[in-house]
Design a protein around this motif. Structure first.
Motif, PDB file in Angstrom:
ATOM      1  N   ARG A   1      32.929  81.751  11.032  1.00 55.40           N
ATOM      2  CA  ARG A   1      34.034  82.602  10.648  1.00 55.40           C
ATOM      3  C   ARG A   1      34.064  83.775  11.606  1.00 55.40           C
ATOM      4  O   ARG A   1      33.016  84.310  11.957  1.00 55.40           O
ATOM      5  CB  ARG A   1      33.777  83.120   9.231  1.00 55.40           C
ATOM      6  N   ASP A   2      35.230  84.160  12.062  1.00 57.10           N
ATOM      7  CA  ASP A   2      35.306  85.284  13.007  1.00 57.10           C
ATOM      8  C   ASP A   2      34.844  86.566  12.306  1.00 57.10           C
ATOM      9  O   ASP A   2      35.529  87.071  11.415  1.00 57.10           O
ATOM     10  CB  ASP A   2      36.740  85.442  13.514  1.00 57.10           C
TER      11      ASP A   2
ATOM     12  N   GLU B   1      40.623  88.587   8.190  1.00 58.04           N
ATOM     13  CA  GLU B   1      41.164  87.420   7.498  1.00 58.04           C
ATOM     14  C   GLU B   1      40.120  86.318   7.418  1.00 58.04           C
ATOM     15  O   GLU B   1      39.415  86.032   8.379  1.00 58.04           O
ATOM     16  CB  GLU B   1      42.413  86.924   8.228  1.00 58.04           C
TER      17      GLU B   1
ATOM     18  N   GLU C   1      40.179  83.009   7.121  1.00 55.84           N
ATOM     19  CA  GLU C   1      40.206  81.682   7.756  1.00 55.84           C
ATOM     20  C   GLU C   1      40.030  81.719   9.264  1.00 55.84           C
ATOM     21  O   GLU C   1      39.979  80.691   9.903  1.00 55.84           O
ATOM     22  CB  GLU C   1      41.504  80.964   7.420  1.00 55.84           C
ATOM     23  N   LYS C   2      39.949  82.909   9.811  1.00 59.02           N
ATOM     24  CA  LYS C   2      39.828  82.977  11.270  1.00 59.02           C
ATOM     25  C   LYS C   2      38.437  82.526  11.701  1.00 59.02           C
ATOM     26  O   LYS C   2      37.440  82.895  11.078  1.00 59.02           O
ATOM     27  CB  LYS C   2      40.081  84.405  11.754  1.00 59.02           C
ATOM     28  N   PHE C   3      38.429  81.709  12.740  1.00 57.12           N
ATOM     29  CA  PHE C   3      37.136  81.201  13.191  1.00 57.12           C
ATOM     30  C   PHE C   3      36.817  81.749  14.575  1.00 57.12           C
ATOM     31  O   PHE C   3      37.683  82.298  15.258  1.00 57.12           O
ATOM     32  CB  PHE C   3      37.162  79.668  13.224  1.00 57.12           C
TER      33      PHE C   3
END
Lengths: 113, 1136
Positions: free
Chosen positions: A46-47, A52, A54-56
């Motif tokens: 995950r970023d 957010e 869902e950001k990877f």
């Protein structure tokens, strides 16, 4: 486990620069990303810098030639349709387009200075 | 390409419609990037840049194109495309075939919408955008890891983990900048420890460390790393590492002595030697022997490490070098002619020379700010003024003060940046030594002085005195110059002075009152505080003082064990006096105002000192002031603020600024108030309220409230996601303008900046406030306490007085003839006190004077009046003079009779000495007896009901004392309240007031009398034995009242003392001695009360026990069942 994090599978460590971080997925499909597909098998998480969920963030992958695990940093590897670690790029430099050759040459001189 | 679609002309990348159509393809509801999100907007900005970039590239590319491709002639064994395309450098693809197909179909019918050309362009931009965001985040990760590696402590990671695994306690010592506070907890976490507590001496550090460490451990938006401070926590079940204050960990220990929720405890900054920290170490040391699985890590600066290591049985020490740049030390001792004597103001010349020196030696382009350490606020304002003159003259400096009583917005200014060519000069107390770290400081000027609080147990007074700092502090101050680059430290003392400094500061435990500490130790069952193995035990006398005080306050019994009230007090995170106030308030119907006052007295004053001299602020504040005392002013202020919040929400900020109020303090009050309320509830001292209201609330309303809460939660989350306050560039005149300058407080010159900055922080405060509190409930409570009747305020004053006792002061007898600024007061142990200028009595001392026409002169100092007043105060602090602050006024006679620990009288009770230092004289013996008698009755009843209330109190009684009496009946409480109010407001006795000198106090008592032991009277109150006082002489009637022990006493039974008196209740008319009369009054009730219509069972027993008792008459040798009056009659019979 923290729900926003996903389960940690293991620790990714770049064999070039030693950068390391836990990763939560491996493959071409980051979780919850619908239309997004990665063009290589990647280690990712995950970023951590994006609020957010869902950001990877792709950490790295295996060099298609020597199979060493390398990070996506430009000091360690490049992607040109496939992942190459920099030593492998240098070994096969003549097969890469001019732009990439120039880039690497620049990097070398920058390092020397 | 254009011919594919006839209407390409119409395609406009800038048009929202066209973009919306592409949004349908790429940014749908469940897509990675969704329309209307923040990233979506970023994409379109990126898109524009990308298009421009491509266009430029194409222009250049037409030339480049010819020279292209000579390389890829060799063996193509890698299968790489021969033509270079940046697209091949991206490892992401976006699949939208499904949507495109649909679009293709629909376009055949209606030829609007994006063609494949547009879709391809958009897709390409999207891929580059994704690649760009990946690079951005990855760059952050690389930078973060690089910084972590570069910290000095990084080399020791494995060694530290090794030690922690193998030893129960480990000391990590490292100086500023070595990274121990941020890294060690992370090392522990990443090596598999999962229940880690890390204590900090300061709340603010808990929050900032949790933020930093969660970011560094890539969990910025998760909750693996959390913090917990008094009113706030970010802890969740997922939290593995928790930053918390030392005090809070102690509270947790109070509840769970094994601390079983943690496997590792890290105690940071142990070298600072705070009270809580020293105590915590002691408790943890003994816990380690019980919990062999627990690990303890102490972190310290490289100060006195051996002490900590040996305290933990030779715990291994790992010393890490700090990362400081070299600092040049220049000693510039202040020449004798510039040294201020004690009374004088500080001479600014030595400080100005430092500024001048910097201006001469260092070019203005070389950045670097100056941090100047002074001892206190007065010193700061003196030097500030002088420096400001210099600054406006040279235009090269911005002068900013920094101390804890500044508003938060003002404190934040020190983090802002000076414009080019200008330096900041921050003039600070020792707050900048450890608590506040300011980047960019290159120069430090150190006065070598500090003001420290010490405690005078004799006068029960805090003292703020100036001292030389220690060598350790001196080094710490110097170190502030070398955080970001090489620095310079000017020491305004000689090297020989430095060498004479004490090596370390005096630990707090040696300087402060230990009341709360002892109370907490008692509640944790740690045995005798005198034998507790502190790392550096406090003087036994100081523990003894605390024990004596706690006994006086009723928190400990005679054996030194916790009483029910003591148990309750030990759980309140406040001073004993404030805790007492809460308990007292819970007895009567005064909980709401008492909660507010208790909270207000426990936080820093919301009234900004700087606004005091601003006439506009004073005018605006005027309606809030109460001449009853400062606690009432605070109460009014809080109530008014709550009203404003209810009406205008965020508008309260402006309201506060107009009045020179720090709103943050009011928020703290609201929080504390709520915590108090919950504590009282959990102890059964306050009934659970508001249930009916909730159920009565309509469904629609509830739904509305729920959605409001959701909205607030959303806002709160959004705020948390944002980065902290951004630094701003200061204006050159920033420091020069007064903090409350500008007659129109709403638009001062720098308002736009302040408002903007504050607006954000403000909103979040407002959001948090609304999330935490039920505003309408608060408003109701505020309303209720805003229109209190004079009877209620009278009772409230009395509660304050009893809570604050023995913190009482009397006005000097000559105050009426003195100037306002020279009003003097005295406590029992300290003479010549003045009222703090912030107090309402400082600006309006007349309300304390005895009105002239009311007093009848009976010679000097012998003025009789019924209007004498005293002050009950919260703090007595000596700085250059002893000051009392937070005062409330009360009538002397009534207040002292109701609260004093010792009441002594002469034979006819016309002379009373209270607590051995206040003498009241009454000319009229008849009138004198009445108040004394009433007070005895009221006190007995008050005590009984209070004990009943406490006995009833929830968990404390069931676990502790095992007695649960009936809750005091409402009826009895009402009667007592009424009695107290009447007594306070309507006692009209003229009396003279005198403070006794030491000598007079010594020769006060007749002393023990031999051969008078047969003179025992029947007890005044059932179950209370009156007996000769072994020290004072006379008769000890109650535990506080001793009759006829004062030296001028006439004989107890001399007939002349009997005077005729008729009882207003039973119409008995006969001669009584004073004691007989009081006795009669204590038992004789008005007719209507003798047959109360309440619960018949209790009445009967009460009536029989209180009205009649077994009396054995020695003369006729008979045992009789008589009421007191009957006994008296019976005795008269024999005498006659």
């Amino acid at each position: 486990m923290d729900t926003s994090e996903g389960t940690v599978i293991g620790v990714f460590t770049c064999e070039q620069c030693d950068l390391s971080s836990p990763y939560t997925f491996y493959g071409q499909k980051p979780p919850n990303t619908r239309a997004i597909v990665l063009l290589e098998e990647c280690y990712g998480m995950r970023d951590p810098f994006n609020p957010e969920r869902e950001k990877f963030l792709v950490l790295g992958s295996k060099c298609c030639l020597c199979k060493k695990t390398v990070c996506v940093g430009t000091e360690c590897s490049i992607f040109y349709t496939k992942r190459f670690c920099l030593p492998c790029v240098r070994e096969h430099l003549e097969q890469f387009p001019e732009q990439i050759q120039m880039e690497l040459a620049k990097k070398k001189t920058a390092k020397k200075m | 390409m254009c011919d594919k679609r006839g209407d390409t002309q119409e395609w406009d990348w800038g048009s929202p419609q066209c973009r919306a159509q592409l949004d349908e393809v790429f940014f749908r509801q469940h897509d990675y990037i969704q329309a209307r999100g923040a990233e979506h907007a970023e994409f379109w900005t990126f898109f524009e840049r990308f298009q421009r970039f491509k266009a430029k590239k194409e222009m250049a590319g037409s030339r480049e194109g010819k020279a292209r491709k000579k390389g890829a002639t060799g063996a193509a064994d890698l299968g790489l495309p021969k033509e270079y395309d940046p697209r091949y450098r991206i490892n992401v693809s976006v699949r939208t075939r499904d949507v495109e197909d649909r679009l293709e179909g629909s376009r055949r019918r209606t030829p609007t919408g994006p063609g494949s050309q547009e879709i391809a362009e958009c897709r390409l931009a999207l891929l580059h955008f994704l690649d760009f965001t990946q690079k951005q985040s990855f760059g952050k990760l690389v930078k973060l890891r690089r910084e972590q590696r570069n910290l000095p402590i990084f080399q020791y990671r494995d060694r530290i983990l090794d030690l922690v695994r193998n030893y129960p306690a480990v000391v990590v010592a490292g100086d500023t900048g070595c990274g121990k506070s941020t890294q060690v907890p992370q090392y522990l976490m990443s090596s598999g420890f999962s229940h880690i507590a890390c204590t900090q001496p300061r709340r603010i550090a808990c929050i900032s460390l949790a933020k930093r460490v969660s970011m560094e451990s890539l969990n910025q938006y998760g909750s693996k790393v959390g913090y917990q401070i008094r009113f706030e926590t970010s802890r969740t079940p997922a939290t593995k590492l928790l930053f918390l204050t030392e005090g809070l960990l102690l509270r947790q220990l109070q509840q769970d002595g094994q601390l079983s929720r943690y496997s590792v405890v890290v105690v940071d900054e142990v070298h600072e030697r705070h009270l809580h920290c020293d105590f915590l170490l002691g408790v943890l040391r003994s816990l380690l022997s019980q919990r062999t699985d627990m690990r303890l890590v102490l972190m310290s600066a490289t100060i006195n490490i051996a002490l900590f290591s040996s305290y933990f049985g030779g715990a291994p020490v790992l010393q890490v070098p700090g990362r400081l740049f070299p600092i040049q030390v220049i000693y510039q001792p202040i020449p004798p002619e510039e040294q201020a004597s004690r009374s004088e103001k500080l001479d600014p010349r030595p400080y100005l020379r430092v500024l001048q020196g910097i201006d001469q030696r260092y070019p203005a382009e070389e950045r670097g700010d100056l941090l100047l350490f002074l001892s206190g606020m007065a010193e700061i304002s003196t030097i500030l003024e002088a420096c400001q003159t210099y600054a406006s003259h040279t235009g090269r400096w911005i002068i900013l003060p920094l101390h804890s009583t500044l508003s938060i917005a003002q404190q934040d200014k020190v983090f802002d940046i000076a414009p080019p060519g200008v330096r900041k000069c921050i003039i600070s107390t020792n707050i900048a030594e450890t608590s506040v770290t300011i980047d960019g400081v290159r120069f430090v000027a150190d006065s070598g002085k500090v003001k420290e609080m010490s405690f005078d147990p004799k006068a029960k007074m805090q003292r703020l005195q100036e001292f030389w700092i220690s060598r350790a502090s001196s080094e710490q101050r110097k170190g502030r110059a070398g955080r970001t680059g090489p620095g310079v430290c000017y020491r305004l003392y000689a090297e020989s002075d430095y060498e004479a400094f004490a090596p370390y500061p005096v630990p707090e435990i040696h300087r402060v009152a230990l009341d709360s500490l002892v109370l907490q130790m008692k509640s944790m069952g740690l045995g005798d505080p005198r034998s507790f193995p502190f790392i550096d035990p406090p003087p036994a006398s100081s523990i003894q003082t605390a024990i004596t005080y706690l006994k006086q306050q009723g928190a400990l019994d005679t054996r030194g064990e916790l009483t029910p009230i003591g148990r309750l007090l030990s759980q309140l995170p406040v001073d004993v006096v404030i805790g007492k106030l809460l308990v007292l308030g819970s007895l009567f119907n005064l909980v709401e105002p008492v909660l507010t006052i208790a909270a207000a007295l426990s936080v820093q004053s919301p009234f900004l000192r700087t606004a005091q001299h601003n006439p506009d602020c004073s005018t605006a504040r005027q309606p809030l002031n109460s001449d009853l005392g400062d606690p009432f002013t605070l109460l009014n202020t809080f109530n008014a603020w709550v009203q404003v919040k209810g009406e205008r929400g965020g508008g309260s900020r402006k309201w506060c600024r107009r009045r020179g109020l720090e709103e943050q303090r009011l928020y703290e009050m609201a929080n504390l108030r709520r915590q108090f309320k919950e504590l009282l509830k959990s102890h059964g001292l306050l009934e659970e309220g508001g249930q009916d209201r909730v159920s009565a609330e309509g469904r629609a309303q509830r739904r509305e409230r729920l959605s409001e809460r959701q909205r607030l939660h959303q806002l709160h989350r959004e705020h948390q996601l944002q980065e902290g306050r951004r630094r701003k560039v200061l204006r050159l005149d920033e420091g020069a303008e007064g903090p409350s300058s500008g007659s129109d407080t709403d638009t001062p010159p720098s308002a736009s900046k302040d408002q903007e900055g504050a607006a954000n922080s403000m909103d979040i405060q407002e959001v948090k406030f609304k999330l935490r509190h039920n505003v309408s409930e608060l408003r109701e409570a505020a309303c209720a306490s805003a229109d209190m009747s004079s009877r209620q305020t009278a009772l409230l004053r009395l509660l304050l007085c009893r809570g604050l006792y023995p913190q009482l002061a009397l006005p000097d007898e000559h105050n009426a003839t003195r100037k306002d600024s020279e009003q003097v007061f005295h406590t029992r142990n300290k003479q010549g006190i003045v009222i703090h200028p912030t107090s309402v009595f400082a600006s309006d001392p007349e309300v304390l004077h005895v009105p002239e026409h009311e007093s009848s002169a009976l010679g000097a100092g012998k003025e009789e009046s019924s209007k004498h007043q005293l002050l009950a105060f919260v703090t007595l602090l000596e700085t250059n003079r002893p000051y009392v602050s937070n005062c409330v006024r009360l009538p002397v006679l009534q207040a002292l009779l109701l609260v004093a620990d010792s009441v002594d009288s002469n034979a006819d009770c016309t002379r009373l000495v209270l607590d051995g230092w206040v003498e009241l004289g009454m000319a009229d013996a008849e009138a004198a007896l009445k108040p004394l008698s009433s007070a005895l009755t009221l006190r007995a009843e008050w005590e009984r009901l209070l004990q009943a209330q406490l006995g009833h109190a929830g968990p404390a009684s069931t676990s502790g004392l095992g007695f649960t009496g009936p809750k005091p009946a409402r009826r009895e409480l009402d009667k007592l309240r009424e009695g107290l109010v009447r007594f306070l407001l309507y006692t009209e006795v003229n009396y003279s007031l005198k403070r006794l000198t030491g000598l007079q106090a010594q020769n006060l008592y007749v002393g023990p009398q031999v051969g008078h032991s047969e003179l025992t009277l029947p007890p005044l109150f059932p179950g209370m034995q009156s007996e000769p006082d072994p020290v004072k002489g006379g008769l000890r009637i109650t535990n506080y009242f001793t009759y006829n022990c004062l030296c001028d006493s006439k004989d107890l039974y001399s007939e002349c003392l009997r005077t005729f008196w008729s009882c207003p209740h039973c119409d008995l008319h006969m001669p009584f001695t004073p004691l007989e009369r009081m006795q009669h009054e204590a038992t004789c009730r008005p007719a209507e009360e003798q047959q109360p219509e309440e619960d018949p069972d209790t009445v009967k027993t009460a009536a029989s026990s209180s009205l009649t008792r077994l009396y054995h008459c020695d003369v006729c040798n008979k045992s009789l069942n008589l009421t007191s009056t009957e006994i008296l009659r019976h005795k008269r019979q024999h005498l006659a």
